[in-house]
Design a protein around this motif. Structure first.
Motif, PDB file in Angstrom:
ATOM      1  N   VAL A 176       0.867  -1.176   0.000  1.00 54.17           N
ATOM      2  CA  VAL A 176       0.000   0.000   0.000  1.00 54.17           C
ATOM      3  C   VAL A 176       0.903   1.226   0.000  1.00 54.17           C
ATOM      4  O   VAL A 176       1.855   1.304   0.783  1.00 54.17           O
ATOM      5  N   SER A 177       0.640   2.175  -0.874  1.00 50.67           N
ATOM      6  CA  SER A 177       1.479   3.375  -0.918  1.00 50.67           C
ATOM      7  C   SER A 177       0.618   4.623  -0.995  1.00 50.67           C
ATOM      8  O   SER A 177      -0.546   4.567  -1.396  1.00 50.67           O
ATOM      9  N   MET A 178       1.237   5.717  -0.589  1.00 49.02           N
ATOM     10  CA  MET A 178       0.547   7.005  -0.663  1.00 49.02           C
ATOM     11  C   MET A 178       1.545   8.084  -1.031  1.00 49.02           C
ATOM     12  O   MET A 178       2.760   7.928  -0.857  1.00 49.02           O
ATOM     13  N   VAL A 179       1.023   9.177  -1.535  1.00 44.67           N
ATOM     14  CA  VAL A 179       1.800  10.393  -1.747  1.00 44.67           C
ATOM     15  C   VAL A 179       1.139  11.490  -0.934  1.00 44.67           C
ATOM     16  O   VAL A 179      -0.084  11.676  -0.998  1.00 44.67           O
ATOM     17  N   THR A 180       1.925  12.201  -0.145  1.00 44.71           N
ATOM     18  CA  THR A 180       1.384  13.269   0.684  1.00 44.71           C
ATOM     19  C   THR A 180       1.431  14.603  -0.055  1.00 44.71           C
ATOM     20  O   THR A 180       2.209  14.797  -0.984  1.00 44.71           O
ATOM     21  N   HIS A 181       0.591  15.523   0.401  1.00 43.05           N
ATOM     22  CA  HIS A 181       0.715  16.897  -0.049  1.00 43.05           C
ATOM     23  C   HIS A 181       1.955  17.518   0.588  1.00 43.05           C
ATOM     24  O   HIS A 181       2.535  16.974   1.539  1.00 43.05           O
ATOM     25  N   ASP A 182       2.368  18.653   0.073  1.00 46.55           N
ATOM     26  CA  ASP A 182       3.509  19.361   0.626  1.00 46.55           C
ATOM     27  C   ASP A 182       3.268  19.688   2.097  1.00 46.55           C
ATOM     28  O   ASP A 182       2.193  20.168   2.473  1.00 46.55           O
ATOM     29  N   GLY A 183       4.266  19.415   2.932  1.00 48.74           N
ATOM     30  CA  GLY A 183       4.143  19.703   4.349  1.00 48.74           C
ATOM     31  C   GLY A 183       5.449  19.445   5.062  1.00 48.74           C
ATOM     32  O   GLY A 183       6.406  18.925   4.477  1.00 48.74           O
ATOM     33  N   PRO A 184       5.530  19.807   6.358  1.00 48.26           N
ATOM     34  CA  PRO A 184       6.761  19.587   7.119  1.00 48.26           C
ATOM     35  C   PRO A 184       7.098  18.098   7.209  1.00 48.26           C
ATOM     36  O   PRO A 184       6.201  17.262   7.419  1.00 48.26           O
ATOM     37  N   GLU A 185       8.373  17.779   7.081  1.00 53.17           N
ATOM     38  CA  GLU A 185       8.781  16.381   7.174  1.00 53.17           C
ATOM     39  C   GLU A 185       8.473  15.785   8.547  1.00 53.17           C
ATOM     40  O   GLU A 185       8.273  14.581   8.685  1.00 53.17           O
ATOM     41  N   ALA A 186       8.436  16.636   9.562  1.00 54.69           N
ATOM     42  CA  ALA A 186       8.144  16.140  10.907  1.00 54.69           C
ATOM     43  C   ALA A 186       6.761  15.514  10.986  1.00 54.69           C
ATOM     44  O   ALA A 186       6.524  14.613  11.812  1.00 54.69           O
ATOM     45  N   GLY A 187       5.822  15.960  10.150  1.00 53.92           N
ATOM     46  CA  GLY A 187       4.479  15.401  10.183  1.00 53.92           C
ATOM     47  C   GLY A 187       4.453  13.931   9.824  1.00 53.92           C
ATOM     48  O   GLY A 187       3.817  13.118  10.506  1.00 53.92           O
ATOM     49  N   VAL A 188       5.142  13.550   8.750  1.00 50.97           N
ATOM     50  CA  VAL A 188       5.201  12.143   8.353  1.00 50.97           C
ATOM     51  C   VAL A 188       5.894  11.327   9.441  1.00 50.97           C
ATOM     52  O   VAL A 188       5.463  10.207   9.769  1.00 50.97           O
ATOM     53  N   ALA A 189       6.956  11.879  10.025  1.00 51.26           N
ATOM     54  CA  ALA A 189       7.652  11.166  11.100  1.00 51.26           C
ATOM     55  C   ALA A 189       6.723  10.913  12.283  1.00 51.26           C
ATOM     56  O   ALA A 189       6.739   9.827  12.881  1.00 51.26           O
ATOM     57  N   ARG A 190       5.877  11.900  12.639  1.00 48.90           N
ATOM     58  CA  ARG A 190       4.922  11.702  13.745  1.00 48.90           C
ATOM     59  C   ARG A 190       3.902  10.631  13.401  1.00 48.90           C
ATOM     60  O   ARG A 190       3.549   9.796  14.246  1.00 48.90           O
ATOM     61  N   ALA A 191       3.416  10.635  12.170  1.00 45.53           N
ATOM     62  CA  ALA A 191       2.426   9.631  11.768  1.00 45.53           C
ATOM     63  C   ALA A 191       3.003   8.220  11.858  1.00 45.53           C
ATOM     64  O   ALA A 191       2.344   7.295  12.349  1.00 45.53           O
TER      65      ALA A 191
END
Length: 440
Positions: free
Chosen positions: A404-419
């Motif tokens: 399963v893969s996703m592409v995120t919208h532009d945002g701080p890299e810290a957000g993906v790390a928190r998720a």
């Protein structure tokens, strides 16, 4: 014509033998361009009896290469032994301390000890040159230090390891998985029997740290390079990237915020080596096989692209001899463009504040509720999802993990790390997620 520049050559592998062949074949041309002949007078290697396809009878042989530093008949030592420490470093230190020039292709030694060696070279009036240490025959160092000298470099990035680029471009071309293509690369000689140095990103990180010091005028800081290799990339990731309009490349990328330094503090230096999704219309997307490419973005010159063979006896020997020509001409600037004492101190930049789009791949249990769990973690971490793809395989047995893969919208890299931290203990994940940024 002036007296010859006399060379002692340590290391007679493919590059060392290539240097001897190049000087023999193009000697007259090189002498005219250098203003004096360049002659090998002494050599050293582990095995005297090995057949290297070149005649060595006319050279003074030394079993102990560190003796070169004390030879009056030697002006410049060429170190092609390799290794960040050990005999290569001992030879480098002794050579520069004796006031003799040093030319090396040893990116590990420069990345780990470049500041020490630069200070030693400057203190003793000895040239230190290492064009062949980064991107083989591509004049990336000279291009940055001299060709772009009038510019403030905003960013530098590129494909710095030919082994990884061969593997990734072959995976894209054939649809095969990583392990299969790695075995082919080893059979063809593009990868070592122990490929860890390449596929884990260390080789590219050495080169990136060197380029960053030259580009931004900062003290060399290999230890702060954030490094991720390519071993976890699957054929499915390559296919997903293609469907999205991207190719996957191992990219070394660096930029530097000098605002802190200008305020009396330290520069914020960002250095990363990692797989990136590169848009198919970007110049780096077309760089395939064992080729290297370096991009520098200057505030007046714009985007500069240096591309060519990143390894091999011919290209690397060409870079070594180009350094010898500069020394013969008396063109010997400071090793990192600025005197070592003027290179700015820096601290590693916090990547969490950087904004980017990200490709995130999960291998998950094929059961209801998994996608909802992932999207809930992204929502709670403030990450906006641009697209979500579940790729099952009809021939897989029930219960096997699916991609399963996703592409995120532009945002701080810290957000993906928190998720991903929220999902860390989830029983739905068969393995740790893979994150690749989109080059933009």
């Amino acid at each position: 014509m002036a007296e010859p520049l006399r060379i002692a050559l340590a290391g007679l592998g493919t590059v060392g033998a290539g240097v001897i062949r190049l000087l023999a074949e193009n000697g007259e041309l090189i002498a005219r361009r250098a203003g004096r002949p360049i002659e090998v007078v002494a050599v050293s290697a582990r095995d005297r009896g090995k057949d290297r396809g070149i005649a060595l009878a006319g050279y003074d042989w030394h079993d102990d290469m560190t003796a070169f530093a004390a030879l009056d008949a030697v002006d410049v030592v060429v170190e092609l032994v390799g290794g960040s420490d050990g005999p290569a470093l001992t030879l480098a230190r002794k050579t520069l301390a004796a006031g003799k020039g040093l030319v090396t292709a040893n990116k590990a030694m420069i990345a780990h000890h470049g500041m020490e060696l630069a200070a030693l070279a400057e203190a003793n009036g000895a040239p230190l040159r290492y064009e062949a240490a980064v991107a083989g025959g591509i004049p990336a160092i000279k291009g940055l230090a001299e060709g772009a000298a009038a510019n403030r470099i905003e960013r530098i990035y590129g494909i710095l390891n030919g082994t990884c680029n061969f593997i990734l471009s072959e995976m894209a071309a054939t649809g095969r998985d990583f392990a299969d293509v790695l075995a082919e690369a080893q059979a063809l000689g593009f990868a070592e029997a122990d490929p860890g140095f390449d596929i884990e990103g260390t080789d590219a990180a050495h080169k990136l740290a060197i380029l960053a010091a030259i580009a931004f005028g900062t003290a060399l800081d290999f230890a702060s390079v954030d490094v991720t290799g390519i071993a976890r990339i699957r054929a499915g990731d390559i296919a997903q990237a293609r469907a999205l309009g991207y190719v996957i490349r191992l990219i070394g990328i660096a930029d530097c915020d000098l605002a802190g330094q200008e305020a009396g503090g330290e520069a914020q230096l960002f250095q990363r080596v990692a797989p990136y999704l590169v848009p198919v219309d970007h110049p780096l997307a077309g760089v395939t096989g064992a080729t290297n490419a370096v991009v520098a973005e200057g505030n007046f010159v714009g985007r500069l692209l240096f591309q060519g063979a990143g390894a091999g006896d011919g290209p690397t020997a060409s870079a070594v001899v180009a350094d010898l020509v500069d020394i013969a001409r008396g063109n010997t600037p400071p090793p990192f463009s600025l005197p070592a004492a003027l290179l700015a101190a820096s601290v590693p930049a916090d990547p969490g504040h950087r904004r980017s789009r990200a490709y995130v791949r999960f291998m998950v249990a094929d059961r209801p509720g998994v996608l909802a769990e992932i999207t809930a973690a992204m929502r709670d971490a403030g990450v906006s999802i641009e697209s979500f793809i579940q790729q099952g395989h009809p021939d897989e047995e029930d219960g096997q993990p699916v991609l399963v893969s996703m592409v995120t919208h532009d945002g701080p890299e810290a957000g993906v790390a928190r998720a991903l931290a929220l999902l860390e203990q989830s029983p739905s994940l068969a393995e740790a997620p893979l994150v690749m940024r989109l080059l933009g």
